[in-house]
Design an enzyme around this catalytic site. Structure first.
Site, PDB file in Angstrom:
ATOM      1  N   ARG A 544      11.848   3.206   4.219  1.00 17.30           N
ATOM      2  CA  ARG A 544      12.338   1.867   3.929  1.00 17.30           C
ATOM      3  C   ARG A 544      13.399   1.474   4.944  1.00 17.30           C
ATOM      4  NH1 ARG A 544      10.428  -0.748  -0.876  1.00 17.30           N
ATOM      5  NH2 ARG A 544      11.949  -2.335  -0.278  1.00 17.30           N
ATOM      6  N   LYS A 549      20.028   4.098   6.252  1.00 20.16           N
ATOM      7  CA  LYS A 549      19.056   4.949   6.933  1.00 20.16           C
ATOM      8  C   LYS A 549      19.145   4.813   8.454  1.00 20.16           C
ATOM      9  CE  LYS A 549      15.660   5.027   3.101  1.00 20.16           C
ATOM     10  NZ  LYS A 549      15.314   6.442   2.871  1.00 20.16           N
ATOM     11  N   LYS A 655       7.743  16.082   4.881  1.00 22.88           N
ATOM     12  CA  LYS A 655       6.358  15.849   5.315  1.00 22.88           C
ATOM     13  C   LYS A 655       6.219  16.083   6.817  1.00 22.88           C
ATOM     14  CE  LYS A 655       6.252  12.217   1.841  1.00 22.88           C
ATOM     15  NZ  LYS A 655       6.482  10.761   1.677  1.00 22.88           N
TER      16      LYS A 655
HETATM   17  C1  LIG Z   1       7.603   9.995   1.638  1.00 20.29           C
HETATM   18  C2  LIG Z   1       7.559   8.533   1.564  1.00 20.29           C
HETATM   19  C3  LIG Z   1       8.743   7.803   1.461  1.00 20.29           C
HETATM   20  C4  LIG Z   1      10.109   8.445   1.464  1.00 20.29           C
HETATM   21  O1  LIG Z   1      10.536   8.593   2.787  1.00 20.29           O
HETATM   22  P1  LIG Z   1      12.066   8.936   3.144  1.00 20.29           P
HETATM   23  O2  LIG Z   1      12.023   9.173   4.618  1.00 20.29           O
HETATM   24  O3  LIG Z   1      12.414  10.174   2.390  1.00 20.29           O
HETATM   25  O4  LIG Z   1      12.870   7.762   2.767  1.00 20.29           O
HETATM   26  C5  LIG Z   1       8.666   6.422   1.396  1.00 20.29           C
HETATM   27  N1  LIG Z   1       7.474   5.789   1.432  1.00 20.29           N
HETATM   28  C6  LIG Z   1       6.317   6.465   1.544  1.00 20.29           C
HETATM   29  C7  LIG Z   1       5.027   5.704   1.596  1.00 20.29           C
HETATM   30  C8  LIG Z   1       6.319   7.855   1.610  1.00 20.29           C
HETATM   31  O5  LIG Z   1       5.155   8.502   1.715  1.00 20.29           O
END
Ligand SMILES: *Cc1c(COP(=O)(O)O)cnc(C)c1O
Length: 817
Positions: A544, A549, A655
């Site tokens: 986001r 961030k 991830k």
């Molecule tokens: C994993 C994920 C997030 C979270 O991402 P962050 O980097 O931890 O803020 C947000 N949106 C989607 C679609 C995700 O797969």
């Protein structure tokens, strides 16, 4: 799941005929997708019934995970992978001349969540089924999920996400399980058989209808349930025949207002929205969920006494915190329990996860709104508050300031986080550093009163979606090296580290990354028109768009690189492709300007011949689970650069790591634990620590103008925002400029710039050593097992829910039970 190729073909062809009245030749891709999903639905439902039967028969404790958001992603491929029938399916369809991948793209990606919080809930659902826990989700079936993002003239435009328009293959509507939820009205007290009864009158009733989605465990026959509630009008709420004109309009108004409740997901991440409709949504799904849980519990349990031994209710952030007074209401008003008995049951049943320390995300409702919408819930919340404050008074006689700082209701507001802490037996943060901050700062006083309640559960991600499914080549390489045990036991990924020096493994991994980058490069070309060099570093910043961030820090660094390349086109840097994606809340001006700035910067950089293609900037629209599944496997570098202390955990970071990208990040959230897992040599850490950030907030000493005046790079970049450097955009970025300089750079972008730039120089040098880099990549993959949500869920189960797994046997004849 059991099915052979020929059966599958037969069922599939038959469905095409019966569902669409067509032969295979005439059927559209979508027809074929629907026909296939019907086959899979049939197969799943057998195990689903069996799982539910087994849960009832064994009487094992059930977990219900209450969340306003479930960001599921597409399900067909996960069902096939987890059901162990993907190969069968692929071959069967191929023999009919059909490409499974093409059918899978037909599925809509349900965006019933904003970001990390909703995706966490979805990962937890997958892991609970995988580790055979009887765990179910409870949420809202929003008619419209998170908006679809388009970039028009460099600017974000929001379109409605009409994900249900072609129907949704994986939901089962259960009208017979509908319940009523009541809003407004007033409470009359009646004296009945020696006790007071509270009668709710003049309320507006809404029908909550459940839509169940099956959650399939990995090759274990477990199928759990995600129950999503939809709001409908109660049929007999009005007698249409006797309506005069005025009542007719009133009745239509009612129909309309009911429809609003489950119509749309609020599009803000980490931000509190104080509208009455939001509170209505919260109470709607919480009340419906608790009613249905109790209804089910009572089928096999004669008394409420054992409720906490049979049911755990977990609330994901404070959004479902009205579960505390609502469970009290049901236990007292409907089940006839005393306050003390009801309170003991409620607090033993409910547990709570805190997701943020950002003050703008804390939920507080005005008493007026809360009381008018939920009169009985207000009375109960008030009583909880009075008893709690009395207890505080006994501990701290006369210390009004302390009590005011902790009271659930104070100064005209109802504080949901405080209600959640007081009304639950466990409060957890989502990464060690976040839990420490809760205990030491934000909830210090509560920790003092309830030290035993607080605990940490570091977030996780399901490695089956984020590795096995989305990066099949890497999954195959890992399995070739260490066997397939890691799919069920992610801690075994550790063994992959033994292959860090293996030239063949290194070579294969390099080729896999390159092939994933090729797929992404093709997508980028198709969607943005930009050609990117697949041998450049793919540096990916997707999440986001939010000031904390710090997409701005990344942008400033790119601007500086560009400025240096303009001065010296022969500057010795490895070519880089900076890839951004992410949505901004529609009302969040600075975040939307950030997206515009990225796109404008991209248009300047990408067409500049002087810099010899050393720099490319790309913004991909509509970040979603599906897009993520293409981006994480293709990333070389993971940008995790939030201001220390602000990102509770992060899960995107996990991830990336699992897919072999190297993190450049601050010591924030789970980055701290990723750093511990891989060691100094396999990550690039920079910037202020959370302690330094807290010290600046407490004691001052930070002056943005000092940096502006003393670092020529920063001065240049900031001036470029407003001096016409971006053609046609002279005043466009004034707000960003102002927000940094007038508010003394709240998120320390300028402060961290220098150490961030240095970390990038180091990263660039390290990338030049191809062998070293690929070893780092292997180390990251190998140490990512602890970030599987299987590990997280097992900890919740052991330490919070006290639940056990239930083995669902193959088929209907079962020897184990
Ligand atoms: C994993 C994920 C997030 C979270 O991402 P962050 O980097 O931890 O803020 C947000 N949106 C989607 C679609 C995700 O797969």
């Amino acid at each position: 799941m059991l099915i052979n190729k020929e059966e599958l073909k037969k069922m599939f062809v038959n469905n095409v005929q019966t569902m669409f009245g067509k032969g295979l030749e005439e059927a559209s891709t979508n027809n074929k997708y629907m026909a296939l999903s019907r086959v899979i639905r049939d197969i799943i439902s057998k195990n689903w019934l069996e799982s539910n039967k087994r849960y009832t028969k064994t009487g094992e404790k059930q977990v219900y995970y209450f969340s306003m958001e479930f960001l599921l992603g597409r399900l067909l491929d996960m069902y096939l992978v987890n059901g162990g029938i993907k190969d069968t399916c692929q071959v069967a369809l191929a023999e009919l001349g059909i490409d499974l991948d093409e059918l899978e793209k037909q599925e809509s990606d349900p965006g019933l969540g904003n970001g990390g919080l909703g995706r966490l809930a979805a990962c937890f659902m997958e892991s609970m089924a995988a580790v055979e826990l009887p765990g179910h989700g409870c949420g809202i079936r929003y008619k419209y999920g998170l908006f679809e993002q388009k970039i028009v003239d460099n600017y974000q435009v929001e379109l409605p996400d009409n994900w249900l328009k072609d129907g949704y293959a994986w939901e089962f509507r259960k009208p017979d399980k509908a319940v009523q939820v009541r809003f407004g009205g007033s409470i009359r007290e009646e004296w009945d058989k020696g006790r007071t009864r509270f009668v709710h009158q003049d309320y507006e009733a809404v029908l909550a209808v459940p839509y169940d989605v099956p959650l399939v465990g990995y090759r274990n026959n477990t199928v759990n349930t995600l129950r999503l509630w939809s709001a409908e009008a109660v049929n007999d709420a009005f007698d249409f025949a006797s309506f005069n004109r005025g009542e007719y309009l009133q009745a239509m108004g009612y129909q309309n207002s009911v429809g609003q409740i489950s119509k749309i997901l609020y599009p803000q991440d980490d931000f509190y929205e104080g509208r009455v409709l939001r509170l209505k949504q919260q109470y709607f799904f919480v009340s419906a969920g608790l009613q249905s849980i109790i209804r089910r519990y009572k089928l096999t349990n004669p008394s409420m006494k054992k409720f906490p031994e049979k049911v755990a209710v977990h609330i994901n952030d404070t959004h479902p915190a009205v579960a505390v007074p609502e469970l009290m209401r049901i236990l007292m008003d409907e089940e006839g329990l005393s306050w003390d008995d009801a309170w003991a049951i409620t607090t033993k049943t409910i547990s709570y996860t805190n997701h943020t320390i950002m003050p703008e995300a804390l939920e507080t409702w005005t008493i007026d709104m809360y009381k008018a919408l939920l009169p009985r819930i207000y009375m109960i919340t008030n009583e909880i508050n009075e008893r709690f404050c009395r207890m505080l008074w006994d501990r701290n006689p006369g210390n009004w300031d302390k009590i005011k700082g902790m009271a659930i209701i104070v100064d005209g507001m109802v504080h949901m986080a405080r209600l959640a802490v007081v009304g639950s037996h466990s409060v957890n943060g989502v990464a060690q550093i976040h839990t420490d901050i809760l205990k030491e700062h934000i909830m210090r006083d509560f920790h003092e009163v309830y030290p035993g309640k607080f605990n940490n559960k570091t977030n996780g991600i399901t490695h089956r979606r984020w590795l096995l499914k989305s990066n099949p080549q890497l999954a195959e390489l890992i399995t070739d090296c260490i066997g397939a045990g890691w799919i069920k036991r992610p801690e075994e990924l550790e063994q992959f580290a033994d292959f860090a020096d293996d030239k063949k493994v290194q070579d294969r991994l390099r080729k896999i990354k390159l092939s994933n980058k090729k797929i992404l490069a093709k997508y980028i070309k198709e969607h943005t028109g930009v050609s990117v060099n697949i041998h450049s570093i793919f540096d990916v910043h997707i999440k986001r768009i939010h000031s904390y961030k710090r997409q701005m820090l990344n942008i400033f660094h790119i601007m500086d690189l560009y400025n240096r390349l303009k001065q010296n086109p022969d500057l010795d840097i490895t070519p880089r492709t900076y890839i951004f994606a992410g949505k901004a809340a529609p009302g969040y001006y600075i975040a939307k300007q950030t997206i515009k700035l990225i796109n404008v910067l991209a248009s300047v950089v990408n067409k500049d011949k002087d810099i010899k293609n050393k720099l490319k900037v790309v913004f991909l629209e509509n970040y979603s689970v599906s897009l993520g599944e293409m981006l994480f496997p293709a990333a070389d570098v993971s940008e995790q650069i939030s201001t220390a202390s602000k990102e509770a955990s992060g899960t995107g970071n996990m991830k990336f790591m699992m897919n072999g990208a190297i993190t450049i990040g601050t010591l924030d959230g789970a980055n701290v634990e990723i750093h511990n897992a891989v060691g100094d040599d396999n990550i690039f850490i920079f910037g202020l620590t959370s302690k330094e950030v807290f010290d600046y907030y407490l004691y001052g000493g930070y002056n943005v103008w000092h940096l502006y005046n003393n670092d020529i790079r920063l001065k240049t970049i900031l001036e470029q925002l407003v001096n016409g450097f971006f053609p046609y955009e002279r005043e466009e970025f004034r707000a960003i400029y102002q927000s940094l300089l007038s508010n003394n750079d709240e998120f320390f972008v300028l402060q961290d710039f220098d150490s961030y730039a240095k970390a990038h120089v180091e990263l660039d040098q390290r990338y030049k050593d191809k062998e070293k880099w690929i070893k780092m990549s292997i180390q990251n993959i190998a140490h990512s097992g602890i970030f599987s949500s299987d590990r997280t869920i097992c900890q919740y189960s052991k330490e919070i829910w006290h639940t056990r797994s239930v083995d669902i046997c193959k088929g209907l004849s079962c020897s184990k039970h």
